[in-house]
Write an enzyme that holds these catalytic residues in place. Structure first.
Site, PDB file in Angstrom:
ATOM      1  N   ASP A  18      19.500  17.333 -32.210  1.00  0.00           N
ATOM      2  CA  ASP A  18      19.943  18.168 -33.318  1.00  0.00           C
ATOM      3  C   ASP A  18      21.439  18.410 -33.141  1.00  0.00           C
ATOM      4  OD1 ASP A  18      20.085  19.803 -35.490  1.00  0.00           O
ATOM      5  OD2 ASP A  18      18.839  21.405 -34.678  1.00  0.00           O
ATOM      6  N   ASP A  42      10.783  21.756 -33.464  1.00  0.00           N
ATOM      7  CA  ASP A  42      11.084  20.575 -32.658  1.00  0.00           C
ATOM      8  C   ASP A  42       9.889  20.124 -31.821  1.00  0.00           C
ATOM      9  OD1 ASP A  42      13.768  20.307 -33.444  1.00  0.00           O
ATOM     10  OD2 ASP A  42      14.375  21.888 -32.067  1.00  0.00           O
ATOM     11  N   ASP A  91       7.014  -1.863   6.822  1.00  0.00           N
ATOM     12  CA  ASP A  91       6.983  -0.783   5.831  1.00  0.00           C
ATOM     13  C   ASP A  91       7.892   0.390   6.200  1.00  0.00           C
ATOM     14  OD1 ASP A  91       5.425  -1.665   3.751  1.00  0.00           O
ATOM     15  OD2 ASP A  91       3.539  -1.023   4.662  1.00  0.00           O
ATOM     16  N   ASN A 110       4.370 -14.391   3.309  1.00  0.00           N
ATOM     17  CA  ASN A 110       3.677 -14.373   4.604  1.00  0.00           C
ATOM     18  C   ASN A 110       2.202 -14.720   4.465  1.00  0.00           C
ATOM     19  OD1 ASN A 110       6.037 -13.628   5.873  1.00  0.00           O
ATOM     20  ND2 ASN A 110       5.533 -11.444   5.937  1.00  0.00           N
ATOM     21  N   ASN A 164       2.588  -5.484   8.953  1.00  0.00           N
ATOM     22  CA  ASN A 164       2.657  -4.702   7.708  1.00  0.00           C
ATOM     23  C   ASN A 164       3.220  -3.311   7.980  1.00  0.00           C
ATOM     24  OD1 ASN A 164       2.177  -5.136   4.974  1.00  0.00           O
ATOM     25  ND2 ASN A 164       0.321  -3.902   4.997  1.00  0.00           N
ATOM     26  N   ASP A 191      14.912  22.657 -29.103  1.00  0.00           N
ATOM     27  CA  ASP A 191      14.473  23.907 -28.486  1.00  0.00           C
ATOM     28  C   ASP A 191      13.761  24.842 -29.450  1.00  0.00           C
ATOM     29  OD1 ASP A 191      16.550  24.665 -30.079  1.00  0.00           O
ATOM     30  OD2 ASP A 191      17.831  25.431 -28.490  1.00  0.00           O
ATOM     31  N   GLU A 233       0.808  -1.221   0.000  1.00  0.00           N
ATOM     32  CA  GLU A 233       0.000   0.000   0.000  1.00  0.00           C
ATOM     33  C   GLU A 233       0.840   1.270   0.000  1.00  0.00           C
ATOM     34  OE1 GLU A 233       0.942  -0.982   4.159  1.00  0.00           O
ATOM     35  OE2 GLU A 233       0.137  -2.110   2.483  1.00  0.00           O
TER      36      GLU A 233
END
Length: 873
Positions: free
Chosen positions: A325, A600, A693, A664, A689, A596, A283
């Site tokens: 380029d 492009d 975590d 588990n 859990n 740029d 989660e």
């Protein structure tokens, strides 16, 4: 809106309360308060409350909250309170991390702001687009996205692309003249610039009359936005989620049905099944991804790389082809005058003097402003030439430059009388010449044309730009025309070049080590392109440089083959660049494109990752995912490395969590069938859990082995499945052996059994990450200190939970030192077995999926070469 199109330029400015010097700062502030910011819709910002509430917006959490309410209603208040408390702790943990990530995003947004040039208080300044107000005088030029609706005051060869508003695909010519039209359609307003349109040619001064929601764009709500098509990263996350849902549904349904049938009680079975579902779900994955990406983004800012879309970091790391380029990427993008040579190859100051006179650049506040060539001439002259030599001339006429003639002319009056000076491309100046000046004598050019042409071509082949200068004496005329450019005397050449970037060669070496191949896509000629590529070390795979006209002869399948064996392309149009990018993507490459310019923008959109620069055109920056604060290939290489580091840490979290959780929960599922009681209470599963975590959050910023950065990696759901099952089953074997020993040999009751297995389960998940996080032996790869300390804290918390005052709340019982030592011993053996299994898994995966540059890649390249030969480029 007022009928500004019918007014003259002066009338429009007066009507809006402006003037020659623009608005005053005081008046602009007052108008900003009156009209509001120049935004169609404000950027979405998450409030702290919204972030906290979002932590509960998960279907599994909804179900668990419902079950908690049922438990409370049936009298099991203690169980309900414990589960609810753990859910709240989980939510707070997620909130803290997501809030920090949102603050990081706020910092990033400061780096990406659109600006425009505006005249205020009599001075030209750069201003945020959002701060424009009606009455402001703005300056726009080629490549700019028009920041507001504005009436043109001055236009210089101005054209605008209004397709975003009108659907008209061709650029529209713009003028400053008043229009005598009653109720015109938008496309008829030739003296009006619309917010969101793009200046495709020329420049203009204009006065703003509409901002924000009062613009044509704002009223029609057609702001330029991304297409919303999911990226490779987003599609991979969805695939992973779908796989996870299938596993969760099967295991949850199985556990509920079996435990209900065994008489464990429907409520207890329901809570246990729902806890299994939550237990197997990683989660915190969204939080870990966000932390990893935002952390990577902030590190990239320090390396002059700004990411507009966080997910683009992962896509950037997966790049295996970078299209660039030549100009400004491999070269400095600063054209420099090197020499000025007469027909005999000698420097002649008269050539430089005439080129300064025949010049459209201007000097403003010490800065040279104008076209590339003209600016380069003046920049050179200001530092190395006596400008006083140009003072004795008066300009009396001009024939402007155009792209058809590729030359310009001016008429000047000086000590030599009236002279017409022409400057332009050699191939267009030579035909207008009849003579050539050598050692003070004018002789027929016919005897020298081959030599002069060879000189021009020779310089061009070496990567230089060559400009020809010619002249003739003329008489006074009211107006001069193109027809006056005849019977000229050729004077000499201007030799210019765009020098290679100093860091280009080292950057290309970095890309080679990163497994990224460079493709050069340029509109320049093949000779110049070849010379620059040779200077900076771009390897030409085929030995050929293909041009746009060559690609036009290919079908889609042929093009896909050709792009595998050719990597340098010249004389490309924007559509040609898109075709190459799309062909590479169709072949399975992850493609980055750096550009740029206006042209492009389509390729930036077409690529997996569009990369622009902060001083690039607005339309390019709008289309890009990543913006470089300075145009450097080394900055891109930094971004790729950081992207791979982030991706590696995300995969570490998934590998560690999903395999441990699967193991588990698989164990719990099997054990619940044979044990006379539920192996772990729902509150114990959720605590497991939560504690496991805590160190997992540190994985998002963990150190990464250098080997992980050498090649691009992509999401592989099949590999994640295999990893989950392979290592999950190893975990289950140890879990079941522990259970068997505790239940049969120690004769443990339910509370002791649950306590021992809880500790073994949570410790194994905490410490196995040190093995799973690296392909090397765990003692040869140093983890981050944050991961080490969070693991130590989680371990201490896990053991502490087994003793008062927390133990009674979770129905744990204290463990004797002997049992505690046994559990730790089991965990150590488990990690050792995983180390051995890791080598087997890596070996198996290497055999399963050969390198893309192996046999398959070689075959594709060979097919591309065969196609090239068949077409005879």
């Amino acid at each position: 809106m007022e009928r500004y199109w019918r007014m003259t330029a002066n009338e429009a400015v007066a009507s809006l309360g402006g003037g020659d010097g623009g608005l005053s700062s005081k008046e602009a502030r007052a108008r900003l308060a009156q009209y509001g910011q120049n935004e169609i819709e404000k950027a979405d910002r998450k409030t702290p409350l919204r972030i906290f509430v979002s932590q509960f917006q998960n279907p599994l959490i909804y179900i668990l909250l419902g079950a908690t309410a049922i438990a409370a209603a049936m009298g099991d208040a203690t169980e309900a309170i414990i589960i609810l408390a753990i859910l709240v702790v989980n939510a707070v943990l997620g909130f803290v991390q997501e809030y920090r990530s949102e603050k990081a995003l706020e910092e990033l947004r400061k780096y990406v702001t659109r600006t425009t040039h505006v005249i205020r208080d009599g001075q030209t300044m750069e201003l945020k687009v959002s701060e424009l107000v009606p009455g402001d005088t703005i300056l726009v030029s080629i490549g700019d996205i028009v920041p507001a609706d504005a009436r043109v005051l001055e236009a210089h060869a101005l054209e605008a692309d209004e397709s975003v508003l009108t659907g008209e695909s061709n650029p529209v010519e713009k003028t400053a003249e008043a229009l005598k039209i009653g109720e015109p359609a938008p496309h008829e307003l030739a003296n009006t610039l619309f917010m969101g349109s793009v200046v495709t040619a020329g420049s203009a001064k204009a006065v703003v009359f509409g901002t924000g929601r009062e613009t044509f764009l704002g009223k029609t709500s057609k702001a330029m936005k991304d297409s919303g098509e999911p990226t490779d990263f987003e599609k991979s996350i969805r695939s992973f989620g779908a796989m996870l849902v299938r596993v969760v549904l099967v295991m949850t349904a199985f556990v509920f049905i079996v435990n209900g049938a065994l008489g464990h009680g429907l409520l207890e079975a329901l809570l246990f099944a729902l806890a299994i579902a939550v237990g197997i779900t990683p989660e915190l994955l969204p939080v870990v991804i966000t932390i990893g990406l935002s952390h990577g983004a902030m590190l990239l800012v320090q390396k002059h790389v700004v990411v507009k879309r966080l997910q683009a970091i992962e896509d950037l790391g997966n790049i295996d082809v970078l299209c660039a380029d030549k100009t400004g990427t491999l070269t400095e993008n600063v054209v420099t005058l090197i020499r000025y040579l007469n027909p005999l190859g000698e420097e002649d100051e008269r050539i430089l003097t005439y080129s300064l006179l025949c010049n459209s650049a201007v000097i403003q506040h010490g800065h040279v402003r104008g076209g590339t060539i003209d600016s380069a001439i003046w920049t050179y002259a200001l530092s190395r030439f006596d400008i006083e030599k140009t003072r004795g001339y008066e300009k009396t006429g001009e024939v402007p430059f155009d792209y058809t003639r590729k030359r310009m002319s001016v008429i000047v009056k000086g000590g030599e009388g009236r002279v017409l000076i022409t400057k332009g491309a050699p191939e267009t100046v030579f035909p207008a010449c009849t003579k050539v000046l050598e050692k003070g004598s004018e002789i027929s050019i016919s005897t020298r044309i081959k030599k002069l042409t060879a000189m021009a071509e020779g310089f061009g082949a070496e990567g230089y730009r060559v400009v020809a200068v010619a002249y003739r004496r003329t008489s006074a005329k009211k107006e001069y025309a193109v027809s006056d450019e005849e019977n000229l005397v050729f004077l000499g050449f201007l030799i210019l070049m765009d020098p290679p970037k100093k860091d280009a060669m080292t950057a290309l070496e970095r890309f080679k080590k990163l497994g990224v191949e460079i493709y050069v896509l340029t509109g320049d000629g093949p000779l110049v392109t070849e010379n620059v590529c040779r200077q900076v070390g771009v390897h030409n795979k085929s030995g050929l440089i293909l041009q746009g006209k060559d690609l036009a002869r290919l079908g889609p399948d042929e093009l896909r083959s050709v792009v595998e064996s050719h990597n340098i392309f010249a004389r490309l149009t924007p559509n040609d660049k898109i075709a190459v990018v799309e062909a590479l993507r169709a072949n399975g490459h992850i493609v980055g494109f750096i550009g740029d310019g206006v042209n492009d923008a389509p390729s930036l959109k077409a690529a997996d990752v569009g990369i622009s620069v902060n001083n690039g055109t607005d339309i390019a920056k709008e289309a890009a995912d990543v913006i470089l604060m300075r145009k450097s290939l080394n900055a891109v290489a930094n971004g790729i490395s950081e992207g791979r580091r982030t991706f590696a840490n995300i995969i570490k979290y998934i590998d560690s969590t999903i395999s441990a959780n699967f193991g588990n929960m698989f164990t719990l599922t099997i054990a619940s069938v044979f044990l006379p009681f539920i192996p772990l209470l729902p509150s114990q599963i959720l605590l497991n859990n939560l504690l496991s975590d805590v160190p997992m959050l540190a994985v998002s910023t963990d150190s990464v082995d250098k080997d992980e950065l050498k090649k691009p990696r992509r999401w592989d759901i099949g590999r994640i499945n295999r990893f989950m099952v392979f290592f999950g089953l190893i975990s289950s074997v140890f879990d079941l052996l522990t259970m068997a020993f505790v239940f049969f040999f120690l004769g443990a009751n339910a509370p002791l059994f649950r306590t021992v297995w809880f500790l073994e389960s949570v410790l194994s998940e905490i410490f196995v990450v040190f093995s799973v996080r690296t392909a090397k032996p765990l003692f040869r790869s140093l983890p981050s200190m944050l991961l080490i300390w969070t693991s130590v804290l989680a371990t201490a918390a896990s053991i502490g939970a087994l003793y008062p005052p927390l133990a009674p709340y979770f129905q744990f019982v204290p463990l004797t030192p002997e049992i505690l030592a046994m559990v730790i011993g089991i965990v150590i053996v488990y990690v050792g077995v995983v180390e051995v299994a890791k080598g087997i898994f890596i070996w198996s995966e290497a055999r399963r999926k050969p390198d893309r540059n192996g046999a398959a890649g070689t075959a594709a390249k060979a097919q591309g070469r065969d196609t090239a030969r068949a077409i005879d480029f």
